[in-house]
Design a protein around this motif. Structure first.
Motif, PDB file in Angstrom:
ATOM      1  N   ALA A  54      -4.653  -1.492   9.757  1.00 19.83           N
ATOM      2  CA  ALA A  54      -6.101  -1.564   8.880  1.00 19.83           C
ATOM      3  C   ALA A  54      -6.104  -0.215   8.184  1.00 19.83           C
ATOM      4  CB  ALA A  54      -7.253  -1.963   9.657  1.00 19.83           C
TER       5      ALA A  54
ATOM      6  N   SER B 202      -6.825   0.914   4.406  1.00 20.53           N
ATOM      7  CA  SER B 202      -8.058   1.497   3.772  1.00 20.53           C
ATOM      8  C   SER B 202      -7.697   2.840   3.271  1.00 20.53           C
ATOM      9  CB  SER B 202      -9.211   1.612   4.751  1.00 20.53           C
ATOM     10  OG  SER B 202      -8.674   1.299   6.103  1.00 20.53           O
TER      11      SER B 202
ATOM     12  N   SER C 185       0.641  -1.337   0.036  1.00 20.27           N
ATOM     13  CA  SER C 185       0.002   0.123  -0.016  1.00 20.27           C
ATOM     14  C   SER C 185       1.060   1.307  -0.072  1.00 20.27           C
ATOM     15  CB  SER C 185      -0.855   0.130   1.266  1.00 20.27           C
ATOM     16  OG  SER C 185      -1.767  -1.146   1.300  1.00 20.27           O
TER      17      SER C 185
ATOM     18  N   ILE D 244      -9.041   4.017  -0.353  1.00 20.41           N
ATOM     19  CA  ILE D 244      -9.593   5.445  -0.596  1.00 20.41           C
ATOM     20  C   ILE D 244      -9.106   6.480  -1.490  1.00 20.41           C
ATOM     21  CG2 ILE D 244     -10.926   7.297   0.671  1.00 20.41           C
ATOM     22  CD1 ILE D 244     -11.241   5.531   2.996  1.00 20.41           C
TER      23      ILE D 244
END
Lengths: 298, 328, 241
Positions: A145, A149, A18, A153
Motif C-alpha cells: 500500500a 501511495s 507502480s 504522490i
C-alpha cells in the motif's frame, strides 16, 4: 479461476506497475530532453535499494527519513552521471550516448560487485510495513500500500512541477528546442541537470520499493527494472511523462496477468514476452500510445 | 576510397601469424594457449561485428545471440551419440548424428545467418538506438528460448563435457578467413554501398543502393561469423550454457569495435587483442585479490573516455597505410 | 549600440562569415539583406551567442551593460539578460506549450511580477489574437499568428535590441504589412531593431539603414534610401527594372 484471484492478480500488477512507472518516468524525461536512452537509469534503482538497506536496516533510521534520503541519493547520483559522462558528449550521435550509458551501467554494476560483493542480501522492512491487509478477496502487505501511495504522490508532485512551475516550463521548452530555450535565457545545463535529478530520484525510490517487494537485493538487480521500464516508456511513448506512467501500469499488469492467467509452462517465457512486445511496439506503434513523434527515422 | 589491397603485406602477415601459432604451440603452457584461443575468438567477433556495425552502421547488440545459436547448433552436432541419448531428447535424425567440427561449425554459422535474415527483415526497419534496443531484446529472447527448450539444450544446465576440439589450428585459420572476408567486403562495391548507407542512407538510396537488402546481408554476414565463433567457443570451454552469451559480452564486443574505430578492420583486430588480453590478465588478479569487477570497470571507463575524446576510435574508419596499396 | 568588428565564423570547416563589420545605432531599424546562404542567420546566431566567432569582437552598449562590452564570448542566456533578444529563423515557437506559456517563457529571466503582467497585457493589446488564444497550444496557431507570438515573446524579455530573422518568411502579403507596421510601432516605443530579410523591398522600406551581405562579406552599406536606388541592389534583390 475465481474473480477474487483475478482481483488479486490485478492488485499485484498495479504494485509492479507502480515501480515500472516510476523508473519509466525518468527514462522518458531524460530521453525527452536530450534524446538519450539512458541505460544506466536502472542502476539507480540498485543504488536506491542499497541505500535503503544501509539506512533502514544497518543504521535503523525511521522509514520516512530513509525514503527522503533515498530520493536525494538518487538525485545526486543522477546529477553525477550526467555531469561525468553525458555532458561531455552532448551533441554526439544518439547511439554514442546509448553506448556510453551501457558503459556507465556496467561500471556501476561492477562498482557494486567490488564494494558490496555479488552476494544477494536479505532485505526486510520493519514489522509495521509487513503487516498483511485483507480487503475482500484481495490481500497485500502494508508496504505494498505504501509503494502504491508513494508512487501516486510522487507522480502527482512531478506532474505539478513539470506543468505548473517555471522550472517545469523551462524543462518542457528545452525538451522541445534547446537552441530557442537558450535564447529565452534558460540555462540548459541546469535544466538538464534538474531533469536527471528528478528522474533519478524517482528511480532511487523505486529501488526502495523493489527491495521491499522482493526481499532480496544484489548489485545486478537494476538490470531487470531498468530494461522493463524502458519497455514501459516505449509503450507509453518515449518523451511523454503521462505515457511513461500509463506504460508502466500496462506492463506491470500485462506481465502479472501473463504469468497468473496462462498455464504455468508459459511463465518461464515472461521476459521473452516482454521483449517481443517491445520489438512489436517499436515496429507497429513507434510513437507509443501517447508519444509525439520520434527522431531518427530516415 | 582506397585502391586494392597490398597483397605482399597480407601474405607476410599471414605467414608471420602461422609461424607465431607454431611457436606458441611449441613453447607456452595450456593456460596461455587457451588465452591465445580466446583472443582469436574475440578477434573473429569484433571483426565480424564491424561488418554489421562499422561498415553499415547498424548498431547491433545481438551478436552474442547469434553466437549462442551457432554455439548450440555446433555443440549438438558434435556431441557424441552415446551422450546425446543420455541427456537430450532429439528427433531421430539428429540423435544418431555426430559430425566433425568443420561441418558442425559451418552449420552453426549458417543457422545464425539464417536467424539474422528472419529477425532482420522486420527489425532492420528500425534505426539508430532503437535498433540497438531491439537487438538487445533479440538477445534476451534467444536466452529465454534456449533456457526453456530443455529437450535440446538441457535448459539452464547447458551442455557440458563437449569434446575439446578447438585448438589454435582451428581458431586462427578462422581468424584469417574472417579478416579476409571483411577486407574483401570493405574494398568491394558492396562494401562501398555499406559505407554509403552508414554515412547517409537517403543519399545512398538515391544513387540506387538497395538499402534494405544491404542491411539484411550485412547483419547476416556478421551473424555467420558470430555463429562460427560461438561454436569455437563452445569447444574451447567444452561447455555451453544460456548465460555464456550475455549482454555484458555484447557490450565487450561493441567496446572493441568502437575503441578500434567503427569501420576499421585493423582497429577491431587490435582492440580485440588488447581488450581480451587485459580481461584475461585481470581474471586471476580479481580472483586472488578478491576484487571482482575491476576489469569491467576499466573497460567501461576506457570506452567512455574514448567516446568523449576520440569518438571515431583509434583508427577511425581507415586501415594502416602499408596494408592498403597506393591510391591510383 | 551594437558594433560588429571583423567577425569570422566557421561552421565545421566552412568559413561562413569572413570579416563582417557593421554597427547598429540606438533607436534605429537596421536591415541586413542578402541571398540564401549569405550568412545572415549565422550572423544573428553569433550575436545572440548560439555560435562562437573564431575571431573578432561584438561590442554592445546598452542600459544593462557597463559602458561598452564585448559579448562575443558570452553564453546566449547572458546575452539575453543584457537585452539583446533574438527571434529565431522559423519562429521557434514551443508547440507543446500554451500561447500564454510561450509568452511567459520570454520573460524567463525576469522576476518583477507586476512588470511581467503589464507587459503581457501590452503584448495582448499589440496582438489581440494572442490574448484570445492564450490557452491553446503554440503549435496550433497559423504561421502569421506564430510570428506574432514569436515577436510578442521577444517583447516579454524587454528587449533593447531585437534581432529578427526572416519575420516575413511564409506569410501572405497582407499579414506581412500588418506585421511590419507593428514592428515600426515597436521601434517607435524605443526598441532598436536588427532585421534580417530576403524580402528586400519590404525590409528597405521599413529600415533606416541597411547592409548587403554576400557570401560572408558586407558588400554594400548605407541608408536604405541609397540602397533602394542603387543599381546593383535593384538588379540583384529588388527584382530588376
Amino acid at each position: 479461476m475465481s474473480s477474487g484471484y483475478i482481483a488479486q492478480q490485478i492488485v499485484n500488477g498495479l504494485i509492479l506497475g507502480s515501480m515500472y512507472a516510476l523508473v519509466a518516468i525518468g527514462f522518458s524525461m531524460i530521453y525527452g530532453i536530450i534524446r538519450l536512452i539512458n541505460f544506466a537509469h536502472g542502476e539507480i534503482v540498485m543504488i536506491g535499494a542499497f541505500t535503503t538497506l544501509g539506512l533502514l536496516q544497518y543504521l535503523g533510521l525511521p522509514f520516512p527519513l530513509v525514503a527522503l534520503a533515498v530520493l536525494i541519493v538518487g538525485a545526486v547520483v543522477g546529477i553525477l552521471i550526467e555531469k561525468g559522462a553525458f555532458r561531455p558528449m552532448r551533441g554526439a550521435p544518439q547511439v554514442t550516448g546509448f553506448i556510453a550509458s551501457l558503459g556507465v551501467s556496467i561500471m556501476l554494476q561492477n562498482l557494486g560487485i567490488l564494494f558490496l560483493t555479488a552476494q544477494p542480501r536479505n532485505f526486510s522492512f520493519p514489522d509495521y510495513l509487513q503487516r498483511v491487509i485483507q480487503v475482500g478477496p484481495v490481500s497485500f502487505r502494508s508496504i505494498d500500500a505504501v509503494i502504491m501511495s508513494i508512487a501516486l504522490i510522487l507522480m502527482g508532485a512531478l506532474l505539478f512541477l513539470v506543468h505548473r512551475t517555471k522550472l517545469g516550463m523551462a524543462m518542457r521548452a528545452t525538451a522541445e528546442n534547446i537552441d530557442v530555450a537558450r535564447l529565452m535565457g534558460i540555462n540548459i545545463n541546469r535544466t538538464i541537470m534538474a531533469t536527471f535529478a528528478m528522474g533519478s530520484a524517482l528511480a532511487g525510490i523505486a529501488g526502495l520499493m523493489w527491495g521491499g517487494k522482493f526481499g532480496q537485493i544484489d548489485p545486478l538487480l537494476g538490470f531487470v527494472p531498468g530494461l522493463k521500464s524502458f519497455v514501459a516508456a516505449v509503450i507509453g511513448g518515449v518523451g511523454s511523462i503521462p505515457g511513461a506512467i500509463l506504460g508502466g501500469y500496462i506492463l506491470g499488469l500485462a506481465e502479472v496477468l501473463f504469468v497468473g492467467l496462462l498455464p504455468p509452462i508459459y511463465s518461464a517465457f515472461r521476459d521473452a514476452f516482454v521483449f517481443s512486445t517491445l520489438i512489436l511496439i517499436l515496429l507497429i506503434l513507434p510513437n507509443g500510445i501517447l508519444g509525439k513523434g520520434m527522431e531518427e527515422r530516415v | 576510397m582506397a585502391a586494392p589491397s597490398n597483397r605482399a603485406w597480407h601474405v607476410v602477415l599471414l605467414v608471420a601469424g602461422g609461424l607465431l601459432v607454431l611457436v606458441a604451440r611449441a613453447t607456452v603452457n595450456e593456460y596461455i594457449l587457451s588465452i591465445i584461443n580466446f583472443v582469436g575468438i574475440y578477434i573473429i567477433l569484433a571483426v565480424s561485428l564491424n561488418i554489421t556495425n562499422g561498415f553499415t552502421g547498424l548498431f547491433s547488440l545481438g551478436h552474442p545471440g547469434f553466437m549462442a545459436i551457432g554455439g548450440y547448433v555446433t555443440a549438438v552436432l558434435t556431441f557424441p551419440v552415446t551422450r546425446k541419448a543420455m541427456f537430450l531428447e532429439l528427433p531421430r535424425w539428429l540423435a544418431g548424428l555426430q559430425l566433425p567440427l568443420l561441418p558442425a561449425l559451418l552449420a552453426g554459422g549458417l543457422c545464425a545467418a539464417l536467424t539474422a535474415f528472419v529477425v532482420g527483415i522486420p527489425v532492420l526497419r528500425l534505426k539508430g538506438h532503437y535498433l540497438a534496443v531491439a537487438t538487445m531484446g533479440f538477445l534476451i529472447i534467444v536466452q529465454v528460448l534456449i533456457t526453456n527448450w530443455e529437450s535440446v539444450t538441457r535448459g539452464p544446465l547447458g551442455l557440458n563435457g563437449l569434446p575439446a576440439l578447438t585448438t589454435l589450428w582451428w581458431v586462427y585459420p578462422w581468424v584469417a578467413v574472417t579478416v579476409y572476408a571483411a577486407w574483401k567486403i570493405k574494398f568491394s562495391s558492396f562494401g562501398r554501398s555499406m559505407l554509403a548507407i552508414r554515412e547517409d542512407p537517403l543519399a545512398a538510396q538515391c544513387i540506387g543502393i538497395h538499402l534494405f537488402k544491404t542491411r539484411v546481408l550485412s547483419l547476416a554476414i556478421g551473424a555467420f561469423f558470430a555463429g562460427v565463433a560461438g561454436g569455437l567457443w563452445a569447444h574451447l570451454v567444452t561447455a555451453i550454457t544460456p548465460a555464456s552469451f550475455s549482454l555484458v559480452m555484447a557490450f565487450n564486443i561493441v567496446v572493441m569495435v568502437v575503441v578500434g574505430g567503427t569501420g576499421s578492420i585493423s582497429g577491431s583486430f587490435v582492440a580485440a587483442v588488447i581488450f581480451s588480453v587485459i580481461t584475461e590478465f585481470f581474471r586471476p588478479l580479481e580472483e586472488s585479490f578478491d576484487i571482482y569487477g575491476i576489469g569491467e570497470i576499466l573497460m567501461a571507463a576506457v570506452l567512455i573516455l574514448i567516446l568523449i575524446y576520440r569518438p571515431t576510435g583509434i583508427f577511425g574508419s581507415r586501415e594502416p597505410r602499408f596494408l592498403v596499396a597506393k591510391e591510383s | 549600440m551594437l558594433q560588429i568588428a571583423d567577425i569570422h565564423v566557421y561552421r565545421g570547416k566552412t568559413h561562413v562569415l569572413k570579416g563582417v563589420r557593421l554597427d547598429v545605432r540606438k533607436g534605429e531599424i537596421a536591415a541586413l539583406i542578402g541571398a540564401n546562404g549569405a550568412g545572415k542567420t549565422t550572423l544573428l546566431r553569433t550575436i545572440s551567442g548560439l555560435l562562437r566567432p573564431a575571431r573578432g569582437k561584438i561590442l554592445l552598449e546598452g542600459s544593462r551593460t557597463a559602458g561598452r562590452m564585448d559579448i562575443s564570448r558570452l553564453a546566449p542566456e547572458g546575452i539575453t539578460k543584457l537585452g539583446v533578444i533574438h527571434c529565431p529563423e522559423g519562429r521557434g515557437i514551443f508547440s507543446q506549450l500554451t500561447v500564454r506559456e510561450n509568452l511567459m517563457i520570454g520573460a524567463y529571466l525576469r522576476s518583477d511580477k507586476e512588470g511581467i503582467a503589464a507587459d503581457y497585457e501590452r503584448v495582448c493589446t499589440l496582438f489581440p489574437i494572442l490574448g484570445s488564444r492564450s490557452n491553446q497550444a503554440g503549435g496550433s496557431l497559423s504561421g502569421g499568428e506564430q510570428e506574432m507570438l514569436a515577436v510578442g515573446r521577444a517583447l516579454m524579455g524587454r528587449p533593447e535590441l531585437l534581432l529578427l530573422d526572416e519575420p516575413s518568411l511564409g506569410l501572405g502579403p497582407i499579414i506581412v504589412d500588418t506585421l511590419f507596421a507593428t514592428l515600426a510601432e515597436i521601434n517607435a516605443q524605443g526598441v532598436t531593431l536588427l532585421l534580417v530579410e530576403q524580402n528586400a523591398v519590404k525590409a528597405l522600406l521599413l529600415a533606416h539603414r541597411a547592409w548587403v551581405l554576400e557570401i560572408g562579406r558586407v558588400t554594400l552599406s548605407g541608408s536604405s534610401r541609397e540602397l533602394i536606388d542603387d543599381e546593383n541592389v535593384k538588379k540583384a534583390y529588388l527584382g530588376g527594372t
